[in-house]
Design a protein around this motif. Structure first.
Motif, PDB file in Angstrom:
ATOM      1  N   VAL A 145      43.489  36.019  46.289  1.00  0.00           N
ATOM      2  CA  VAL A 145      44.295  37.233  46.396  1.00  0.00           C
ATOM      3  C   VAL A 145      45.062  37.249  47.714  1.00  0.00           C
ATOM      4  CG1 VAL A 145      44.177  39.762  46.513  1.00  0.00           C
ATOM      5  CG2 VAL A 145      42.805  38.525  44.839  1.00  0.00           C
ATOM      6  N   ARG A 146      44.492  36.660  48.750  1.00  0.00           N
ATOM      7  CA  ARG A 146      45.198  36.583  50.038  1.00  0.00           C
ATOM      8  C   ARG A 146      46.519  35.849  49.910  1.00  0.00           C
ATOM      9  NH1 ARG A 146      40.822  34.821  54.556  1.00  0.00           N
ATOM     10  NH2 ARG A 146      39.645  36.755  54.557  1.00  0.00           N
ATOM     11  N   PHE A 147      46.524  34.838  49.082  1.00  0.00           N
ATOM     12  CA  PHE A 147      47.695  33.981  48.974  1.00  0.00           C
ATOM     13  C   PHE A 147      48.567  34.317  47.772  1.00  0.00           C
ATOM     14  CE2 PHE A 147      44.159  31.633  50.870  1.00  0.00           C
ATOM     15  CZ  PHE A 147      44.679  31.464  52.149  1.00  0.00           C
ATOM     16  N   ARG A 148      47.986  34.910  46.756  1.00  0.00           N
ATOM     17  CA  ARG A 148      48.709  35.166  45.516  1.00  0.00           C
ATOM     18  C   ARG A 148      48.477  36.588  45.028  1.00  0.00           C
ATOM     19  NH1 ARG A 148      50.095  30.575  42.392  1.00  0.00           N
ATOM     20  NH2 ARG A 148      51.414  32.150  41.444  1.00  0.00           N
ATOM     21  N   SER A 149      48.502  37.559  45.924  1.00  0.00           N
ATOM     22  CA  SER A 149      48.189  38.937  45.533  1.00  0.00           C
ATOM     23  C   SER A 149      49.140  39.472  44.469  1.00  0.00           C
ATOM     24  CB  SER A 149      48.200  39.858  46.752  1.00  0.00           C
ATOM     25  OG  SER A 149      49.496  39.878  47.330  1.00  0.00           O
ATOM     26  N   ASP A 150      50.324  38.895  44.390  1.00  0.00           N
ATOM     27  CA  ASP A 150      51.289  39.338  43.392  1.00  0.00           C
ATOM     28  C   ASP A 150      51.049  38.671  42.041  1.00  0.00           C
ATOM     29  OD1 ASP A 150      51.959  36.845  44.481  1.00  0.00           O
ATOM     30  OD2 ASP A 150      54.049  37.061  43.875  1.00  0.00           O
ATOM     31  N   PHE A 151      50.054  37.779  42.001  1.00  0.00           N
ATOM     32  CA  PHE A 151      49.841  37.005  40.783  1.00  0.00           C
ATOM     33  C   PHE A 151      48.391  37.066  40.346  1.00  0.00           C
ATOM     34  CE2 PHE A 151      48.787  32.996  38.607  1.00  0.00           C
ATOM     35  CZ  PHE A 151      49.617  33.133  37.524  1.00  0.00           C
ATOM     36  N   ILE A 152      48.025  38.164  39.740  1.00  0.00           N
ATOM     37  CA  ILE A 152      46.719  38.253  39.086  1.00  0.00           C
ATOM     38  C   ILE A 152      47.021  38.415  37.606  1.00  0.00           C
ATOM     39  CG2 ILE A 152      44.595  39.567  38.798  1.00  0.00           C
ATOM     40  CD1 ILE A 152      44.816  40.361  41.735  1.00  0.00           C
ATOM     41  N   PRO A 153      46.794  37.350  36.833  1.00  0.00           N
ATOM     42  CA  PRO A 153      47.129  37.421  35.406  1.00  0.00           C
ATOM     43  C   PRO A 153      46.422  38.575  34.705  1.00  0.00           C
ATOM     44  CG  PRO A 153      46.515  35.189  36.042  1.00  0.00           C
ATOM     45  CD  PRO A 153      46.202  36.075  37.199  1.00  0.00           C
ATOM     46  N   LYS A 154      47.129  39.228  33.819  1.00  0.00           N
ATOM     47  CA  LYS A 154      46.557  40.341  33.058  1.00  0.00           C
ATOM     48  C   LYS A 154      45.320  39.890  32.291  1.00  0.00           C
ATOM     49  CE  LYS A 154      47.775  44.210  30.140  1.00  0.00           C
ATOM     50  NZ  LYS A 154      46.929  45.120  30.870  1.00  0.00           N
ATOM     51  N   ASP A 155      45.352  38.676  31.755  1.00  0.00           N
ATOM     52  CA  ASP A 155      44.180  38.153  31.046  1.00  0.00           C
ATOM     53  C   ASP A 155      42.960  38.136  31.956  1.00  0.00           C
ATOM     54  OD1 ASP A 155      45.508  37.777  28.652  1.00  0.00           O
ATOM     55  OD2 ASP A 155      45.896  35.653  29.004  1.00  0.00           O
ATOM     56  N   LEU A 156      43.156  37.767  33.216  1.00  0.00           N
ATOM     57  CA  LEU A 156      42.040  37.713  34.160  1.00  0.00           C
ATOM     58  C   LEU A 156      41.494  39.115  34.419  1.00  0.00           C
ATOM     59  CD1 LEU A 156      40.236  36.099  36.055  1.00  0.00           C
ATOM     60  CD2 LEU A 156      42.041  36.262  37.781  1.00  0.00           C
ATOM     61  N   SER A 157      42.366  40.073  34.603  1.00  0.00           N
ATOM     62  CA  SER A 157      41.921  41.459  34.784  1.00  0.00           C
ATOM     63  C   SER A 157      41.161  41.948  33.562  1.00  0.00           C
ATOM     64  CB  SER A 157      43.121  42.378  35.038  1.00  0.00           C
ATOM     65  OG  SER A 157      43.755  42.051  36.228  1.00  0.00           O
ATOM     66  N   ASN A 158      41.661  41.611  32.372  1.00  0.00           N
ATOM     67  CA  ASN A 158      40.991  42.028  31.133  1.00  0.00           C
ATOM     68  C   ASN A 158      39.592  41.428  31.029  1.00  0.00           C
ATOM     69  OD1 ASN A 158      43.250  43.470  30.402  1.00  0.00           O
ATOM     70  ND2 ASN A 158      44.031  41.896  29.011  1.00  0.00           N
ATOM     71  N   VAL A 159      39.473  40.128  31.318  1.00  0.00           N
ATOM     72  CA  VAL A 159      38.167  39.467  31.244  1.00  0.00           C
ATOM     73  C   VAL A 159      37.196  40.110  32.236  1.00  0.00           C
ATOM     74  CG1 VAL A 159      36.937  37.309  31.710  1.00  0.00           C
ATOM     75  CG2 VAL A 159      39.027  37.281  30.345  1.00  0.00           C
ATOM     76  N   CYS A 160      37.651  40.383  33.449  1.00  0.00           N
ATOM     77  CA  CYS A 160      36.775  41.002  34.450  1.00  0.00           C
ATOM     78  C   CYS A 160      36.327  42.388  34.001  1.00  0.00           C
ATOM     79  CB  CYS A 160      37.471  41.062  35.805  1.00  0.00           C
ATOM     80  SG  CYS A 160      37.634  39.430  36.569  1.00  0.00           S
ATOM     81  N   SER A 161      37.202  43.126  33.353  1.00  0.00           N
ATOM     82  CA  SER A 161      36.825  44.445  32.829  1.00  0.00           C
ATOM     83  C   SER A 161      35.745  44.320  31.760  1.00  0.00           C
ATOM     84  CB  SER A 161      38.044  45.156  32.238  1.00  0.00           C
ATOM     85  OG  SER A 161      38.955  45.471  33.248  1.00  0.00           O
ATOM     86  N   VAL A 162      35.916  43.344  30.877  1.00  0.00           N
ATOM     87  CA  VAL A 162      34.937  43.113  29.813  1.00  0.00           C
ATOM     88  C   VAL A 162      33.582  42.738  30.402  1.00  0.00           C
ATOM     89  CG1 VAL A 162      34.332  41.517  27.941  1.00  0.00           C
ATOM     90  CG2 VAL A 162      36.623  42.500  28.047  1.00  0.00           C
TER      91      VAL A 162
END
Length: 116
Positions: free
Chosen positions: A69-86
């Motif tokens: 996130v330090r280097f790519r804070s603008d790039f968190i794929p939606k799929d990754l957010s969805n998986v973490c929520s699940v």
């Protein structure tokens, strides 16, 4: 060569439910997203072991604080957010099991780096 989500020795009810309900979805994640998920899970496990009172620390927290996130804070794929929520409520042991499965896929399975 198999591409199944291998979960090795850490089979738990939550892992079984995850594989049953989302196994095909997880299989479809691209290599980059699987690498980021691996980093997020590793960060989650590390914090769980470092903090004596880490019960309130979630995978979504780990996603927000993972090193990438330090280097790519603008790039968190939606799929990754969805998986973490699940995966909210995941234990460190279950996260370790998923780390093994992801490592298998990244190295040998459907997310392996293809020779150019």
């Amino acid at each position: 060569m198999t591409t199944d989500l291998v979960t090795y020795y850490g089979q738990t009810e939550k892992i079984n439910e995850l594989v049953d309900n989302y196994g095909a979805y997880l299989e479809k994640l691209d290599r980059g997203t699987k690498l980021l998920l691996r980093m997020t899970l590793a960060h989650f496990v590390f914090i769980q072991e470092q903090k004596s009172n880490s019960g309130g620390y979630t995978l979504t927290d780990a996603l927000k604080e993972a090193l990438f996130v330090r280097f790519r804070s603008d790039f968190i794929p939606k799929d990754l957010s969805n998986v973490c929520s699940v995966l909210e409520g995941l234990t460190a042991d279950e996260a370790e099991t998923l780390l093994e499965a992801l490592q298998h896929q990244i190295r040998w399975g459907n997310a392996q780096k293809l020779a150019s």
